[in-house]
Design an enzyme around this catalytic site. Structure first.
Site, PDB file in Angstrom:
ATOM      1  N   ASN A  79     -10.406  -4.515  -7.722  1.00 42.87           N
ATOM      2  CA  ASN A  79     -11.563  -3.916  -8.394  1.00 42.87           C
ATOM      3  C   ASN A  79     -11.061  -3.219  -9.650  1.00 42.87           C
ATOM      4  O   ASN A  79     -10.453  -2.154  -9.566  1.00 42.87           O
ATOM      5  CB  ASN A  79     -12.230  -2.927  -7.422  1.00 42.87           C
ATOM      6  CG  ASN A  79     -13.323  -2.115  -8.075  1.00 42.87           C
ATOM      7  OD1 ASN A  79     -13.780  -2.427  -9.179  1.00 42.87           O
ATOM      8  ND2 ASN A  79     -13.765  -1.066  -7.387  1.00 42.87           N
ATOM      9  N   TRP A  80     -11.316  -3.834 -10.781  1.00 48.80           N
ATOM     10  CA  TRP A  80     -10.796  -3.279 -12.039  1.00 48.80           C
ATOM     11  C   TRP A  80     -11.605  -2.081 -12.543  1.00 48.80           C
ATOM     12  O   TRP A  80     -11.206  -1.423 -13.484  1.00 48.80           O
ATOM     13  CB  TRP A  80     -10.764  -4.379 -13.120  1.00 48.80           C
ATOM     14  CG  TRP A  80      -9.594  -5.311 -12.999  1.00 48.80           C
ATOM     15  CD1 TRP A  80      -8.778  -5.475 -11.902  1.00 48.80           C
ATOM     16  CD2 TRP A  80      -9.099  -6.201 -14.001  1.00 48.80           C
ATOM     17  NE1 TRP A  80      -7.815  -6.418 -12.177  1.00 48.80           N
ATOM     18  CE2 TRP A  80      -7.993  -6.880 -13.454  1.00 48.80           C
ATOM     19  CE3 TRP A  80      -9.494  -6.505 -15.304  1.00 48.80           C
ATOM     20  CZ2 TRP A  80      -7.273  -7.832 -14.182  1.00 48.80           C
ATOM     21  CZ3 TRP A  80      -8.782  -7.455 -16.027  1.00 48.80           C
ATOM     22  CH2 TRP A  80      -7.667  -8.112 -15.461  1.00 48.80           C
ATOM     23  N   LYS A  81     -12.764  -1.857 -11.953  1.00 45.47           N
ATOM     24  CA  LYS A  81     -13.639  -0.758 -12.396  1.00 45.47           C
ATOM     25  C   LYS A  81     -13.877  -0.873 -13.912  1.00 45.47           C
ATOM     26  O   LYS A  81     -13.950  -1.981 -14.425  1.00 45.47           O
ATOM     27  CB  LYS A  81     -13.041   0.593 -11.980  1.00 45.47           C
ATOM     28  CG  LYS A  81     -12.679   0.603 -10.493  1.00 45.47           C
ATOM     29  CD  LYS A  81     -12.306   1.955  -9.962  1.00 45.47           C
ATOM     30  CE  LYS A  81     -11.986   1.812  -8.478  1.00 45.47           C
ATOM     31  NZ  LYS A  81     -11.709   3.089  -7.829  1.00 45.47           N
TER      32      LYS A  81
ATOM     33  N   HIS B 224     -20.199   0.583  -3.824  1.00 47.83           N
ATOM     34  CA  HIS B 224     -18.936   1.308  -4.018  1.00 47.83           C
ATOM     35  C   HIS B 224     -19.249   2.807  -4.094  1.00 47.83           C
ATOM     36  O   HIS B 224     -20.281   3.205  -4.632  1.00 47.83           O
ATOM     37  CB  HIS B 224     -18.237   0.838  -5.293  1.00 47.83           C
ATOM     38  CG  HIS B 224     -16.843   1.377  -5.406  1.00 47.83           C
ATOM     39  ND1 HIS B 224     -16.585   2.660  -5.833  1.00 47.83           N
ATOM     40  CD2 HIS B 224     -15.642   0.831  -5.109  1.00 47.83           C
ATOM     41  CE1 HIS B 224     -15.278   2.866  -5.795  1.00 47.83           C
ATOM     42  NE2 HIS B 224     -14.683   1.782  -5.360  1.00 47.83           N
TER      43      HIS B 224
ATOM     44  N   GLU C 280     -18.252   5.033  -5.948  1.00 43.98           N
ATOM     45  CA  GLU C 280     -18.497   5.534  -7.308  1.00 43.98           C
ATOM     46  C   GLU C 280     -19.927   5.229  -7.743  1.00 43.98           C
ATOM     47  O   GLU C 280     -20.533   5.995  -8.489  1.00 43.98           O
ATOM     48  CB  GLU C 280     -17.454   4.937  -8.268  1.00 43.98           C
ATOM     49  CG  GLU C 280     -16.086   5.590  -8.058  1.00 43.98           C
ATOM     50  CD  GLU C 280     -14.894   4.711  -8.355  1.00 43.98           C
ATOM     51  OE1 GLU C 280     -15.046   3.684  -9.035  1.00 43.98           O
ATOM     52  OE2 GLU C 280     -13.785   5.061  -7.880  1.00 43.98           O
TER      53      GLU C 280
ATOM     54  N   GLU D 158     -13.745   2.172   2.679  1.00 46.78           N
ATOM     55  CA  GLU D 158     -13.001   2.925   1.662  1.00 46.78           C
ATOM     56  C   GLU D 158     -13.293   4.424   1.814  1.00 46.78           C
ATOM     57  O   GLU D 158     -14.332   4.898   1.338  1.00 46.78           O
ATOM     58  CB  GLU D 158     -13.422   2.476   0.258  1.00 46.78           C
ATOM     59  CG  GLU D 158     -13.152   1.023  -0.042  1.00 46.78           C
ATOM     60  CD  GLU D 158     -13.018   0.797  -1.527  1.00 46.78           C
ATOM     61  OE1 GLU D 158     -11.954   0.335  -1.956  1.00 46.78           O
ATOM     62  OE2 GLU D 158     -13.962   1.107  -2.281  1.00 46.78           O
TER      63      GLU D 158
ATOM     64  N   GLY E 132      -8.221   6.402  -5.460  1.00 49.82           N
ATOM     65  CA  GLY E 132      -7.608   6.891  -6.688  1.00 49.82           C
ATOM     66  C   GLY E 132      -6.792   8.160  -6.530  1.00 49.82           C
ATOM     67  O   GLY E 132      -6.408   8.789  -7.515  1.00 49.82           O
TER      68      GLY E 132
ATOM     69  N   SER F 288      -6.323   3.649  -2.417  1.00 51.96           N
ATOM     70  CA  SER F 288      -4.890   3.864  -2.678  1.00 51.96           C
ATOM     71  C   SER F 288      -3.987   2.848  -1.996  1.00 51.96           C
ATOM     72  O   SER F 288      -2.892   3.185  -1.530  1.00 51.96           O
ATOM     73  CB  SER F 288      -4.479   5.298  -2.301  1.00 51.96           C
ATOM     74  OG  SER F 288      -5.129   6.228  -3.155  1.00 51.96           O
TER      75      SER F 288
ATOM     76  N   GLY G 169      -7.953  -0.916  -6.115  1.00 53.94           N
ATOM     77  CA  GLY G 169      -8.390  -0.436  -7.415  1.00 53.94           C
ATOM     78  C   GLY G 169      -7.237  -0.414  -8.406  1.00 53.94           C
ATOM     79  O   GLY G 169      -6.841  -1.443  -8.960  1.00 53.94           O
ATOM     80  N   GLY G 170      -6.653   0.768  -8.603  1.00 54.00           N
ATOM     81  CA  GLY G 170      -5.626   0.959  -9.633  1.00 54.00           C
ATOM     82  C   GLY G 170      -4.512  -0.072  -9.615  1.00 54.00           C
ATOM     83  O   GLY G 170      -4.084  -0.560 -10.665  1.00 54.00           O
TER      84      GLY G 170
HETATM   85  P1  PGA Z   1      -7.828   2.698  -5.610  1.00 54.98           P
HETATM   86  O1  PGA Z   1      -9.387   2.256  -5.636  1.00 54.98           O
HETATM   87  O2  PGA Z   1      -7.062   1.544  -5.024  1.00 54.98           O
HETATM   88  O3  PGA Z   1      -7.483   2.975  -7.039  1.00 54.98           O
HETATM   89  O4  PGA Z   1      -7.745   3.910  -4.732  1.00 54.98           O
HETATM   90  C1  PGA Z   1      -9.933   1.506  -4.590  1.00 54.98           C
HETATM   91  C2  PGA Z   1     -11.388   1.229  -4.866  1.00 54.98           C
HETATM   92  O5  PGA Z   1     -12.091   2.113  -5.362  1.00 54.98           O
HETATM   93  O6  PGA Z   1     -11.885   0.131  -4.597  1.00 54.98           O
END
Ligand code: PGA
Length: 260
Positions: free
Chosen positions: A15-17, A103, A105, A173, A179, A218, A239-240
């Protein structure tokens, strides 16, 4: 997306956000090349969800690669007066085969409730996309001992009647793990995934026993093997660590070691 005849075929989704631009095609092509070469018989599906602006260009660059593309959100409706929104059909038209919905967010920044998430998952199914439905508890909810109640409540309310093991993936999640570099212990992940699996079986019968349940929050190259080895963890939403091909591929390689 396909599944093995036997067990559940895992999925590693990035997930590149709100990160990346046209030049980031280099990262996705590096993933493509690894899957065409060293990882050609990887027993897992690999997916990237870039910003929507990049999907069509990435799809063209990838060609017939096994790397799958996904959107990060969609509107419940197929078209209409919804400025700034993107329909599931548009994502499909651009080259996506899946879309992340719910998600944390989106839930936090845009006030998305589980009932809206369910409508979005239904929209994904209508468009022929796999819905990756995200659920997870906050730090306060975990501290209050409400993790399973919160997660299973979100699961029940976010899953539309159209959900099957082919068109839906669950991503657990924990909000506090996203993050932050923090992760639950493998035992904690095991308990929550077991509760999700059990509720999926109750809600969907046989389909629920086959649905993929990803862990996200993470996931990094150095903890992926431990997390992916947990019972009922059928892959990761990353994510990251999905932004750099080398890190993402290191996570994908977790499944290389599991080849039969
Ligand atoms: P993260 O994000 O791996 O940077 O913690 C995961 C996500 O939000 O899907």
């Amino acid at each position: 997306m396909v599944k093995d005849g036997g067990g559940i075929r895992p999925l590693i989704a990035g997930n590149w956000k709100m990160n990346g631009d046209k030049a980031s095609v280099a990262e996705i092509l590096a993933v493509r090349d690894a899957l065409a070469g060293p990882l050609a018989d990887l027993p897992a599906d690999v997916m990237i969800a870039p910003p929507a602006t990049l999907i069509a260009g990435f799809a063209a660059a990838l060609g017939a690669s096994p790397v799958l593309l996904a959107g990060q959100d969609c509107h419940p409706k197929p078209d209409g007066a919804h400025t700034g929104d993107i329909a599931a059909e548009m994502l499909r038209d651009a080259g996506a085969v899946a879309v992340i919905v719910g998600h944390s967010e989106r839930r936090a920044d845009h006030g998305e409730t589980s009932s809206i998430v369910s409508e979005k998952a239904m929209a994904a199914h209508r468009a022929g996309l796999t819905a990756i439905v995200c659920i997870g508890e906050t730090k306060d909810e975990r501290t209050a001992g409400k993790t399973v109640a919160v997660v299973c409540g979100q699961l029940k309310d976010s899953l539309p009647a159209s959900a099957t093991s082919e068109n839906t993936v669950i991503a657990y999640e924990p909000v506090w793990a996203i993050g932050t570099g923090l992760t639950p212990t493998p035992d904690d992940v095991k308990d929550v995934h077991a509760a999700i699996r059990s509720d999926l079986a109750t809600l969907l019968g046989q389909e629920g026993t086959k649905m993929r349940i990803l862990y996200g929050g993470s996931v990094k190259p150095d903890n992926a093997a431990v997390l992916m080895a947990v019972e009922n963890v059928d892959g990761a939403l990353v994510g990251g660590a999905s932004l750099k091909a080398s890190d993402f591929l290191a996570i994908v390689r977790t499944y290389e070691a599991k080849r039969c």
